[in-house]
Design a protein around this motif. Structure first.
Motif, PDB file in Angstrom:
ATOM      1  N   ALA A  95      -1.043  -9.481  -7.795  1.00 21.07           N
ATOM      2  CA  ALA A  95       0.504  -9.758  -7.991  1.00 21.07           C
ATOM      3  C   ALA A  95       1.421  -8.539  -8.118  1.00 21.07           C
ATOM      4  O   ALA A  95       2.710  -8.672  -7.647  1.00 21.07           O
ATOM      5  CB  ALA A  95       0.762 -10.751  -9.040  1.00 21.07           C
ATOM      6  N   ALA A  96       0.797  -7.357  -8.093  1.00 17.89           N
ATOM      7  CA  ALA A  96       1.488  -6.189  -8.336  1.00 17.89           C
ATOM      8  C   ALA A  96       1.505  -5.347  -6.952  1.00 17.89           C
ATOM      9  O   ALA A  96       2.322  -4.435  -6.955  1.00 17.89           O
ATOM     10  CB  ALA A  96       0.802  -5.604  -9.440  1.00 17.89           C
ATOM     11  N   VAL A  97       0.693  -5.852  -6.078  1.00 15.59           N
ATOM     12  CA  VAL A  97       0.748  -5.207  -4.799  1.00 15.59           C
ATOM     13  C   VAL A  97       1.525  -6.043  -3.521  1.00 15.59           C
ATOM     14  O   VAL A  97       0.965  -6.965  -3.500  1.00 15.59           O
ATOM     15  CB  VAL A  97      -0.819  -4.750  -4.394  1.00 15.59           C
ATOM     16  CG1 VAL A  97      -0.881  -4.310  -3.028  1.00 15.59           C
ATOM     17  CG2 VAL A  97      -1.378  -3.884  -5.566  1.00 15.59           C
ATOM     18  N   ARG A  98       2.505  -5.473  -3.069  1.00 17.21           N
ATOM     19  CA  ARG A  98       3.226  -5.981  -2.051  1.00 17.21           C
ATOM     20  C   ARG A  98       3.056  -5.230  -0.870  1.00 17.21           C
ATOM     21  O   ARG A  98       3.135  -3.971  -0.791  1.00 17.21           O
ATOM     22  CB  ARG A  98       4.685  -6.282  -2.536  1.00 17.21           C
ATOM     23  CG  ARG A  98       4.680  -7.179  -3.549  1.00 17.21           C
ATOM     24  CD  ARG A  98       5.977  -7.696  -4.018  1.00 17.21           C
ATOM     25  NE  ARG A  98       6.125  -8.196  -5.380  1.00 17.21           N
ATOM     26  CZ  ARG A  98       6.162  -7.584  -6.635  1.00 17.21           C
ATOM     27  NH1 ARG A  98       6.355  -6.507  -6.674  1.00 17.21           N
ATOM     28  NH2 ARG A  98       6.117  -8.445  -7.626  1.00 17.21           N
ATOM     29  N   GLU A  99       3.203  -6.025   0.546  1.00 21.12           N
ATOM     30  CA  GLU A  99       3.279  -5.310   1.782  1.00 21.12           C
ATOM     31  C   GLU A  99       4.750  -4.264   1.699  1.00 21.12           C
ATOM     32  O   GLU A  99       5.719  -4.750   1.229  1.00 21.12           O
ATOM     33  CB  GLU A  99       3.314  -6.286   2.769  1.00 21.12           C
ATOM     34  CG  GLU A  99       2.060  -6.323   3.414  1.00 21.12           C
ATOM     35  CD  GLU A  99       2.029  -7.296   4.566  1.00 21.12           C
ATOM     36  OE1 GLU A  99       2.546  -7.061   5.746  1.00 21.12           O
ATOM     37  OE2 GLU A  99       1.333  -8.295   4.721  1.00 21.12           O
ATOM     38  N   GLY A 100       4.804  -3.073   2.309  1.00 24.15           N
ATOM     39  CA  GLY A 100       5.680  -2.503   2.444  1.00 24.15           C
ATOM     40  C   GLY A 100       6.126  -1.594   1.031  1.00 24.15           C
ATOM     41  O   GLY A 100       6.915  -0.628   1.290  1.00 24.15           O
ATOM     42  N   GLN A 101       5.565  -1.752  -0.009  1.00 24.74           N
ATOM     43  CA  GLN A 101       5.544  -0.801  -1.240  1.00 24.74           C
ATOM     44  C   GLN A 101       4.700   0.433  -0.987  1.00 24.74           C
ATOM     45  O   GLN A 101       3.495   0.607  -0.541  1.00 24.74           O
ATOM     46  CB  GLN A 101       5.363  -1.725  -2.239  1.00 24.74           C
ATOM     47  CG  GLN A 101       6.043  -2.857  -2.307  1.00 24.74           C
ATOM     48  CD  GLN A 101       7.889  -2.416  -2.777  1.00 24.74           C
ATOM     49  OE1 GLN A 101       7.830  -1.221  -3.488  1.00 24.74           O
ATOM     50  NE2 GLN A 101       8.750  -3.058  -2.323  1.00 24.74           N
ATOM     51  N   THR A 102       5.166   1.386  -1.830  1.00 29.78           N
ATOM     52  CA  THR A 102       4.161   2.440  -1.767  1.00 29.78           C
ATOM     53  C   THR A 102       3.935   2.762  -3.255  1.00 29.78           C
ATOM     54  O   THR A 102       4.798   2.637  -4.260  1.00 29.78           O
ATOM     55  CB  THR A 102       5.089   3.656  -1.236  1.00 29.78           C
ATOM     56  OG1 THR A 102       5.610   3.759   0.095  1.00 29.78           O
ATOM     57  CG2 THR A 102       4.200   5.085  -1.458  1.00 29.78           C
ATOM     58  N   TYR A 103       2.584   3.051  -3.316  1.00 36.79           N
ATOM     59  CA  TYR A 103       2.025   3.060  -4.802  1.00 36.79           C
ATOM     60  C   TYR A 103       1.287   4.543  -4.932  1.00 36.79           C
ATOM     61  O   TYR A 103       0.549   5.062  -4.105  1.00 36.79           O
ATOM     62  CB  TYR A 103       0.905   2.055  -5.255  1.00 36.79           C
ATOM     63  CG  TYR A 103       1.685   0.583  -4.849  1.00 36.79           C
ATOM     64  CD1 TYR A 103       2.353   0.097  -6.008  1.00 36.79           C
ATOM     65  CD2 TYR A 103       1.336  -0.002  -3.849  1.00 36.79           C
ATOM     66  CE1 TYR A 103       2.972  -1.246  -5.845  1.00 36.79           C
ATOM     67  CE2 TYR A 103       2.111  -1.159  -3.561  1.00 36.79           C
ATOM     68  CZ  TYR A 103       2.825  -1.884  -4.620  1.00 36.79           C
ATOM     69  OH  TYR A 103       3.569  -3.092  -4.403  1.00 36.79           O
ATOM     70  N   THR A 104       1.212   5.106  -6.087  1.00 41.61           N
ATOM     71  CA  THR A 104       0.469   6.178  -6.470  1.00 41.61           C
ATOM     72  C   THR A 104      -0.860   5.867  -7.010  1.00 41.61           C
ATOM     73  O   THR A 104      -0.988   4.762  -7.601  1.00 41.61           O
ATOM     74  CB  THR A 104       0.935   7.037  -7.652  1.00 41.61           C
ATOM     75  OG1 THR A 104       1.281   6.042  -8.855  1.00 41.61           O
ATOM     76  CG2 THR A 104       2.442   7.432  -7.407  1.00 41.61           C
ATOM     77  N   VAL A 105      -1.805   6.445  -6.167  1.00 39.87           N
ATOM     78  CA  VAL A 105      -3.180   5.799  -6.690  1.00 39.87           C
ATOM     79  C   VAL A 105      -4.082   6.907  -6.602  1.00 39.87           C
ATOM     80  O   VAL A 105      -3.966   8.121  -6.572  1.00 39.87           O
ATOM     81  CB  VAL A 105      -3.638   5.243  -5.172  1.00 39.87           C
ATOM     82  CG1 VAL A 105      -2.810   3.844  -4.970  1.00 39.87           C
ATOM     83  CG2 VAL A 105      -3.605   6.098  -3.950  1.00 39.87           C
ATOM     84  N   ILE A 106      -5.351   6.534  -6.932  1.00 40.52           N
ATOM     85  CA  ILE A 106      -6.642   7.455  -7.164  1.00 40.52           C
ATOM     86  C   ILE A 106      -7.832   6.910  -6.350  1.00 40.52           C
ATOM     87  O   ILE A 106      -8.097   5.564  -6.210  1.00 40.52           O
ATOM     88  CB  ILE A 106      -6.906   7.761  -8.443  1.00 40.52           C
ATOM     89  CG1 ILE A 106      -6.059   8.397  -9.538  1.00 40.52           C
ATOM     90  CG2 ILE A 106      -8.345   8.139  -8.827  1.00 40.52           C
ATOM     91  CD1 ILE A 106      -6.214   8.588 -10.803  1.00 40.52           C
ATOM     92  N   VAL A 107      -8.410   7.874  -5.676  1.00 35.14           N
ATOM     93  CA  VAL A 107      -9.491   7.311  -4.718  1.00 35.14           C
ATOM     94  C   VAL A 107     -10.661   7.249  -5.683  1.00 35.14           C
ATOM     95  O   VAL A 107     -10.983   8.149  -6.182  1.00 35.14           O
ATOM     96  CB  VAL A 107      -9.581   8.368  -3.413  1.00 35.14           C
ATOM     97  CG1 VAL A 107     -10.818   7.916  -2.530  1.00 35.14           C
ATOM     98  CG2 VAL A 107      -8.246   8.427  -2.670  1.00 35.14           C
TER      99      VAL A 107
END
Length: 168
Positions: A95-107
């Motif tokens: 629910a927290a991930v949406r198209e067009g949004q940018t997120y900080t991530v770890i691989v």
């Protein structure tokens, strides 16, 4: 029967068997509660070490461009030294991930899968434990007859899941 020994009455036998059954119920419900909580930690541990222990991991951002039923994809832009850009990485669709949004991530090491980082990532990683706390509270209240402990477990589960939903 020896006259000095009291006769074993049916009520004492009933009390003893009731105590044994009560102990069995408490033991069984304790095991069920422990298994529920262990399962919650186990489900959370798939992502938790990566988002909590970030030293030496690849950090970056992902801009979600396409989502399917279970996953979303997008290009990865590195932020940390030694990290390489990728044209396509996979992030779990929640629910927290949406198209067009940018997120900080770890691989995740050795994969093209990424996990949200920072406080949001930590909370999302531990979300299964929040559900397990809620479920365990029902078992503790009904099976163990410990309402105060059940309220503490339920409160912790609700607090965790509320924090997860607020960091979406």
């Amino acid at each position: 029967m020896i006259p000095a020994m009291p006769a074993v009455t049916a009520s004492r036998t009933r009390q003893a068997s009731h105590a044994v059954l009560r102990f069995g119920l408490v033991a069984a419900m304790g095991v069920v509660t422990a298994l529920i909580l262990i399962a919650g930690v186990w489900a959370s541990w798939d992502a938790a070490p990566y988002v909590m222990l970030t030293k030496g991991r690849e950090h970056g951002t992902v801009t979600v461009t396409d989502c399917s039923e279970d996953t979303c994809t997008g290009p990865y832009t590195p932020v940390s030294t030694g990290s390489t850009p990728r044209e396509r990485v996979v992030i779990a669709r929640t629910a927290a991930v949406r198209e067009g949004q940018t997120y900080t991530v770890i691989v995740k090491p050795g994969t093209d899968e990424v996990l949200r980082s920072g406080p949001a990532g930590i909370l999302h990683a531990w979300a299964p434990l929040g559900g397990a706390l809620l479920l365990a509270s029902v078992v503790v209240a009904g099976g163990l007859r410990r309402p105060r402990v059940a309220w503490v477990l339920a409160g912790a589960g609700v607090a965790l899941l509320t924090a997860v939903s607020l960091t979406a």
